[in-house]
Each structure stands twice: as structure tokens, then as C-alpha cells.
Design an enzyme around this catalytic site. Structure first.
Site, short mmCIF file in Angstrom:
data_model
loop_
_atom_site.label_atom_id
_atom_site.label_comp_id
_atom_site.label_asym_id
_atom_site.label_seq_id
_atom_site.Cartn_x
_atom_site.Cartn_y
_atom_site.Cartn_z
N GLU A 14 -8.00 2.27 -12.58
CA GLU A 14 -7.29 3.41 -11.99
C GLU A 14 -6.18 3.89 -12.91
O GLU A 14 -6.04 5.08 -13.19
CB GLU A 14 -6.75 3.01 -10.61
N CYS A 56 0.83 -1.21 0.00
CA CYS A 56 0.00 0.00 0.00
C CYS A 56 0.86 1.26 0.00
O CYS A 56 0.63 2.19 -0.76
CB CYS A 56 -0.94 -0.02 1.20
N ALA A 75 12.33 -14.13 5.67
CA ALA A 75 12.20 -15.12 6.75
C ALA A 75 11.43 -16.33 6.24
O ALA A 75 10.51 -16.18 5.42
CB ALA A 75 11.46 -14.50 7.93
N CYS A 125 -1.65 1.81 -2.90
CA CYS A 125 -2.61 2.89 -2.62
C CYS A 125 -2.01 4.29 -2.60
O CYS A 125 -2.55 5.21 -3.21
CB CYS A 125 -3.30 2.68 -1.27
N ALA A 168 -13.35 1.67 -2.89
CA ALA A 168 -13.45 2.65 -3.97
C ALA A 168 -12.49 2.30 -5.08
O ALA A 168 -11.43 1.71 -4.84
CB ALA A 168 -13.14 4.05 -3.44
N GLY A 192 -10.08 -5.52 -16.01
CA GLY A 192 -11.25 -4.65 -15.88
C GLY A 192 -11.56 -4.35 -14.43
O GLY A 192 -12.67 -3.96 -14.09
N GLY A 222 -5.26 -9.08 -11.35
CA GLY A 222 -5.42 -9.70 -10.05
C GLY A 222 -4.09 -9.90 -9.34
O GLY A 222 -3.03 -9.75 -9.94
N ASP A 258 -3.69 -9.70 2.68
CA ASP A 258 -3.83 -10.24 1.32
C ASP A 258 -3.39 -11.70 1.19
O ASP A 258 -3.86 -12.40 0.30
CB ASP A 258 -3.01 -9.40 0.32
N HIS A 290 -26.83 22.29 1.18
CA HIS A 290 -26.92 22.79 -0.19
C HIS A 290 -25.92 23.90 -0.44
O HIS A 290 -25.72 24.72 0.43
CB HIS A 290 -28.34 23.30 -0.41
N LYS A 329 -0.25 5.48 -5.90
CA LYS A 329 -1.33 5.51 -6.90
C LYS A 329 -2.22 6.74 -6.71
O LYS A 329 -2.52 7.46 -7.64
CB LYS A 329 -2.15 4.22 -6.79
N TYR A 349 -9.90 -3.07 -10.30
CA TYR A 349 -9.43 -1.86 -9.62
C TYR A 349 -8.24 -1.22 -10.34
O TYR A 349 -8.26 -0.06 -10.72
CB TYR A 349 -8.95 -2.19 -8.21
N GLU A 372 -25.75 16.00 -1.07
CA GLU A 372 -27.14 16.23 -0.65
C GLU A 372 -28.10 15.31 -1.40
O GLU A 372 -29.19 15.01 -0.92
CB GLU A 372 -27.53 17.69 -0.84
P1 NDP Z 1 -9.14 -7.26 -9.71
O1 NDP Z 1 -9.49 -8.55 -9.12
O2 NDP Z 1 -9.81 -6.04 -9.24
O3 NDP Z 1 -9.37 -7.32 -11.29
C1 NDP Z 1 -8.73 -8.28 -12.07
C2 NDP Z 1 -9.21 -8.12 -13.50
O4 NDP Z 1 -8.40 -8.89 -14.36
C3 NDP Z 1 -10.63 -8.58 -13.72
O5 NDP Z 1 -11.23 -7.72 -14.66
C4 NDP Z 1 -10.45 -9.98 -14.27
O6 NDP Z 1 -11.50 -10.39 -15.09
C5 NDP Z 1 -9.21 -9.80 -15.11
N1 NDP Z 1 -8.42 -11.00 -15.34
C6 NDP Z 1 -8.07 -11.96 -14.45
N2 NDP Z 1 -7.27 -12.87 -15.02
C7 NDP Z 1 -7.12 -12.50 -16.31
C8 NDP Z 1 -6.40 -13.03 -17.40
N3 NDP Z 1 -5.70 -14.14 -17.28
N4 NDP Z 1 -6.47 -12.39 -18.59
C9 NDP Z 1 -7.18 -11.25 -18.73
N5 NDP Z 1 -7.88 -10.69 -17.72
C10 NDP Z 1 -7.85 -11.31 -16.52
O7 NDP Z 1 -7.55 -7.18 -9.60
P2 NDP Z 1 -6.52 -5.96 -9.61
O8 NDP Z 1 -5.25 -6.56 -10.10
O9 NDP Z 1 -7.09 -4.78 -10.30
O10 NDP Z 1 -6.37 -5.62 -8.08
C11 NDP Z 1 -6.10 -6.65 -7.14
C12 NDP Z 1 -6.78 -6.38 -5.85
O11 NDP Z 1 -6.11 -5.35 -5.16
C13 NDP Z 1 -8.22 -5.89 -6.00
O12 NDP Z 1 -9.13 -6.94 -6.09
C14 NDP Z 1 -8.41 -5.08 -4.75
O13 NDP Z 1 -8.85 -5.92 -3.73
C15 NDP Z 1 -7.03 -4.56 -4.46
N6 NDP Z 1 -6.92 -3.15 -4.88
C16 NDP Z 1 -7.69 -2.22 -4.28
C17 NDP Z 1 -7.64 -0.90 -4.67
C18 NDP Z 1 -8.51 0.11 -4.01
O14 NDP Z 1 -9.01 -0.18 -2.93
N7 NDP Z 1 -8.74 1.26 -4.61
C19 NDP Z 1 -6.75 -0.45 -5.72
C20 NDP Z 1 -5.99 -1.52 -6.31
C21 NDP Z 1 -6.08 -2.82 -5.89
P3 NDP Z 1 -12.78 -11.18 -14.48
O15 NDP Z 1 -13.61 -10.15 -13.80
O16 NDP Z 1 -13.39 -11.74 -15.70
O17 NDP Z 1 -12.25 -12.20 -13.55
#
Ligand code: NDP
Length: 445
Positions: A180, A41, A113, A46, A339, A174, A260, A301, A434, A49, A176, A439
Site C-alpha cells: 500500500e 484503524c 489499564a 485503514c 483487500a 511484501g 507484520g 488483533d 454493460h 491510509k 499489505y 460484468e
Molecule cells: P503482513 O503480514 O501483511 O506482511 C508482512 C511482510 O513482511 C511479509 O512480506 C513478510 O514476509 C515480511 N517480513 C516479516 N518479517 C520480516 C523480517 N524480519 N524481515 C523482512 N521481511 C519480513 O504484515 P503488514 O505489516 O503488512 O500488515 C500487518 C497486518 O495488518 C496484515 O497482515 C493485515 O492483517 C493487516 N492490514 C490490513 C490491511 C487491509 O486490510 N487493507 C492494511 C494493512 C494492514 P513473509 O511473507 O516471507 O513472511
């Protein structure tokens, strides 16, 4: 007698909080970190970013400034300036985290470790013993193993250190991180193509927000391609050639994997000790953060439940209080707000409309679809959208979903209402402040 009461592996958000609280209870604590103290983070997530998001936001403010009467001089963006200032702030926070550990008497090992037996940890060429061990090693970005040339792409680990701003970048995912960074790079002037394997953005989120983000992003000029993914990546001159499942070839300067994050549980000695692991190597824990071994615990995590910093922090805190304090407690994973700092940002808490229909059946939906004042004068046709999900039987607010300027700031306050089980009638009884965007939350009839 063990060398330590508590040995924490991983000095990220969860590990540092747990170590510090345990030390505050009088425990003898050590922490090991193989990278930089602060964790994902603070060092590569976070915090940097959000600073990039703030930096990118100026592009739009500068666009709007003319409508508000300002005449500006030459406009130019310098990536190294922003990058280096962000890294300086990361350095400051890294020092602050280390200072906190030192001030609490937590001994830091700047080394990897591994577990070598019951309460036995190998670290920095030594073996030490501890009554309790916490694994708080977080997660790392996934790079798909089935795409030839995948290693030519970067991940969120590298994106903060780019030599130059890519003129053209492909962002895969698609979720987070993809949304972003699509917003950040687009605002900073890169040509962005976002490759999403599913039929919509942000699977699992309130669909109305995902649809609105898609519509606004496309209107702004982001090239978002749904139901597609890269099948091969090749070097092409100084840049890359990305082949899509359809056979289409894209020429880009960089490709960012945002598909992911996988738990960091490999190579810690967990398998040999018989620690129960779940999908993708997640460490299995109960509500109290305990593994199947009485002396071993995990937070954040690496447990692969809600990959969110505030969750890891609270889990680490609860565990330290429970092991070394007098009042044990556990973390409630219900109605956790989160968010996406896309442009515009979106924020959510509680049940989406489809989830609520499935779980509760009879629900009421209230929406507000409006053009924020700032956009009106700027002549920008971008609308905010708020949705409240109410349990019809009890009138309780069970979900709130916002997209629009400052949505995360507004949602944090509303999350209190959802968590407290307030009713829609109680929102309605609150007078509007307002003129604000927030609101709208008390004006939905
Ligand atoms: P996410 O789980 O949010 O999104 C992963 C995306 O990648 C999904 O759209 C998924 O599609 C797609 N995907 C997975 N595998 C493949 C693949 N092999 N080929 C193509 N597309 C694929 O993961 P992020 O990496 O964006 O972030 C990880 C985690 O970190 C988040 O889930 C969140 O918990 C945390 N995070 C939080 C933030 C915040 O609080 N603002 C900011 C950044 C990260 P599908 O939906 O089809 O599985």
C-alpha cells in the site's frame, strides 16, 4: 458487587463496538485507552491510509487527463496539505468515537489499564473491579530486533506524520502495508525501493494477483527487489544507508518497516494471572472470544488470527451480545474478504487456486484478463485480472480474486455470492451490466 459489569481495555474498533453494545444491553461499562480513542484503524491505519491512497491516485488521473482532452495548469504536490487534511479527518473521527462512547454512558479512562487480579483492574492510579474484562489492545508494528540500526527506520505509526515527503524511501516487506505504501509514495513522487524477503509479493495470496501486481508495479518504475532484506541501517548525512544481505548499499531518506504486527499483550499482567498465550504473545481464545479464565475475554488483533478491523468489530459485538444480551452468537471466520489498497488494488475472498486444489482436489478455474476501458483511452497498457475458483463437484464458487481498478469495491458484492455458496451457473444466469469492469464476473465461460 463489582464497580462495573464490563471493563474494556483498548478503545479501538473491537473495544469500542463491544463497550457500546454492552452498554446498550444495560451493562455498566468502562473503557480504558492509553493513546487516542479510535485505535489503529481510525488513528494510524485503514482510514488515514485510504485517504492517502485517494490523494495519491490523483497523480495518475492528472497523467491521463490530457488524453481525455483536459489542459491543466502547473502541477505540484504539497505533502503537508494532504497530511494535515488527513489528520483533521482523523481528529473528527476520534471525536465521533468518543461521542459515541459518551452517548452510550460508557465511562472513559484516558490511561493505561493493567490486570491485577480476578476482575481487578489498575487504571489511572486507582483499582476498580468488573464482572467481565475484555482485552482489545490490538497489535503494534514489528521492528526486527536482529538488524543493527533498525530503530532508524519508521513504521506505519510514524508514516502519517512525516515532516516532508522522502525523495527516496526503502520499504521493507511484501505484505499489505508495504504494497500500500509503495503505491502511495510512488504516486506522490518518491523514489521507492521495496525489499521483499521472499521470492514473490503477498505470500498466501492468490499467486496470479501477486504476480500481476509485481509486473505492473515494476512497469510503473517501482524498484522491487525480491529475496532480499536489509542487514544493517546507518545514518548517512540527513538520510540513511541501508545495507542489503548481498552487500549492496542503498542511499535513502527514510526506511519504512512493514514486516507484520505483533499482539499488544505485554505488560498487562496476563502472565501472572496464567492467561494462555500463543505465538508472539497472542491471547488464546475460543470461538466465543473467551480466554482460559472465565471472566476474561479478548477480541481483534491481540488474538492474532485475522488482523482485520471488520473482524474485530464483529467479535466485539458478538461477545457483548453473548455476555449481556439474550441471544449469544459467535463469529464465522470463513470466507472473510480483504483487500490490499496497492496501485492497482487487489481484493480476495475464499480459497486461492493452490488452497482449493489442496482442500478440494477437483476444481475449475475461470479467468478474465482485460484492459479496463479507462486505461485503453489513457494509452496505459495495464491489464486487470479476475480469477474465480469453483468446486467442480458442486459448481459452488469457493474463491474470487481480483486485481484492477476498484477491485475492492467490486469484490465486496461478490463476497456475498461466495459466502452464500452460490454456484457458477447462478453467476452465469445473471445478465451483464454493460459497460463495467464487474460484468466480467458474469461473462467468464
Ligand atoms: P503482513 O503480514 O501483511 O506482511 C508482512 C511482510 O513482511 C511479509 O512480506 C513478510 O514476509 C515480511 N517480513 C516479516 N518479517 C520480516 C523480517 N524480519 N524481515 C523482512 N521481511 C519480513 O504484515 P503488514 O505489516 O503488512 O500488515 C500487518 C497486518 O495488518 C496484515 O497482515 C493485515 O492483517 C493487516 N492490514 C490490513 C490491511 C487491509 O486490510 N487493507 C492494511 C494493512 C494492514 P513473509 O511473507 O516471507 O513472511
Amino acid at each position: 458487587m463489582a464497580d462495573y459489569d464490563y471493563f474494556v481495555i483498548g478503545a479501538g474498533s473491537g473495544g469500542v463496538r463491544s463497550a457500546r453494545i454492552a452498554a446498550g444491553h444495560g451493562a455498566k461499562v468502562a473503557i480504558a485507552e492509553e493513546n487516542r480513542v479510535g485505535g489503529t484503524c481510525v488513528i494510524r491505519g485503514c482510514v488515514p491510509k485510504k485517504l492517502l491512497v485517494i490523494g495519491a491516485q490523483f497523480a495518475q488521473d492528472l497523467d491521463d487527463a490530457g488524453r481525455y482532452g483536459w489542459t491543466l495548469g502547473e502541477r505540484r504536490f504539497d505533502w503537508p496539505t494532504l497530511r494535515d487534511h488527513v489528520q483533521a479527518e482523523v481528529d473528527r473521527l476520534n471525536r465521533a468515537y468518543q461521542a459515541t462512547l459518551d452517548a452510550h454512558g460508557v465511562e472513559t479512562f484516558h490511561a493505561r489499564a493493567t490486570l491485577v487480579g480476578e476482575g481487578r483492574v489498575a487504571v489511572g492510579g486507582r483499582e476498580v473491579t468488573a464482572r467481565h474484562v475484555l482485552v482489545a489492545t490490538g497489535a503494534r508494528p514489528l521492528v526486527p530486533g536482529d538488524v543493527p540500526g533498525a530503530e532508524l527506520g519508521i513504521t506505519s505509526n510514524e508514516v502519517f506524520h512525516l515532516e516532508a515527503l522522502p525523495q527516496r524511501i526503502a520499504i521493507v516487506g511484501g505484505g499489505y502495508i508495504a504494497n500500500e505504501f509503495a503505491g502511495i509514495f510512488h504516486e506522490l513522487g518518491s523514489q521507492v525501493v521495496q525489499l521483499v524477503r521472499g521470492p514473490r509479493l503477498l505470500r498466501g495470496w492468490e499467486p496470479a494477483l501477486a504476480d500481476r501486481l509485481l509486473q505492473i508495479s515494476r512497469a510503473r518504475g517501482l524498484d522491487i527487489r525480491l529475496s532480499t532484506r536489509p542487514t544493517a541501517i546507518r545514518k548517512a548525512g540527513a538520510g540513511l544507508e541501508v545495507e542489503l544481505a548481498s552487500g549492496v548499499l542503498l542511499a535513502v531518506d527514510a526506511l519504512l518497516w512493514a514486516v507484520g504486527r505483533v499482539p499488544n499483550s505485554k505488560g498487562l499482567g496476563l502472565e501472572a494471572l496464567g492467561v494462555a498465550l500463543g505465538d508472539r504473545g497472542a491471547i488464546r481464545v475460543d470461538r466465543g472470544q473467551h480466554t482460559n479464565l472465565s471472566w476474561l475475554h479478548a477480541v481483534g488483533d491481540v488474538t492474532d488470527r485475522l488482523q482485520l478491523t471488520p473482524v474485530a468489530i464483529r467479535e466485539g459485538h458478538a461477545l457483548a451480545d453473548s455476555l449481556f444480551g439474550s441471544a449469544p452468537w459467535t463469529v464465522d471466520h470463513d470466507a472473510v474478504p480483504s483487500a490490499v489498497f496497492s496501485n492497482p488494488p487487489l481484493a480476495s475472498v475464499g480459497l486461492s487456486e493452490p488452497q482449493a486444489r489442496e482442500q478440494l482436489g477437483d476444481i475449475r478455474i475461470h479467468t478474465a484478463d482485460f484492459r479496463p476501458m479507462k486505461n485503453v483511452l489513457a494509452g496505459r497498457d495495464e491489464r486487470a485480472f479476475y480469477k474465480l475458483v469453483v468446486d467442480a463437484a458442486t459448481d459452488r464458487l469457493v474463491g474470487a480474486h481480483l486485481i484492477g481498478p476498484e477491485a475492492p469495491e467490486i469484490l465486496q458484492a461478490l463476497a456475498v455470492a461466495v459466502k452464500a455458496g452460490l454456484t457458477k451457473r447462478q453467476l452465469d444466469a445473471t445478465l451483464a451490466l454493460h459497460p463495467t469492469m464487474a460484468e466480467e464476473l458474469v461473462l467468464m465461460r
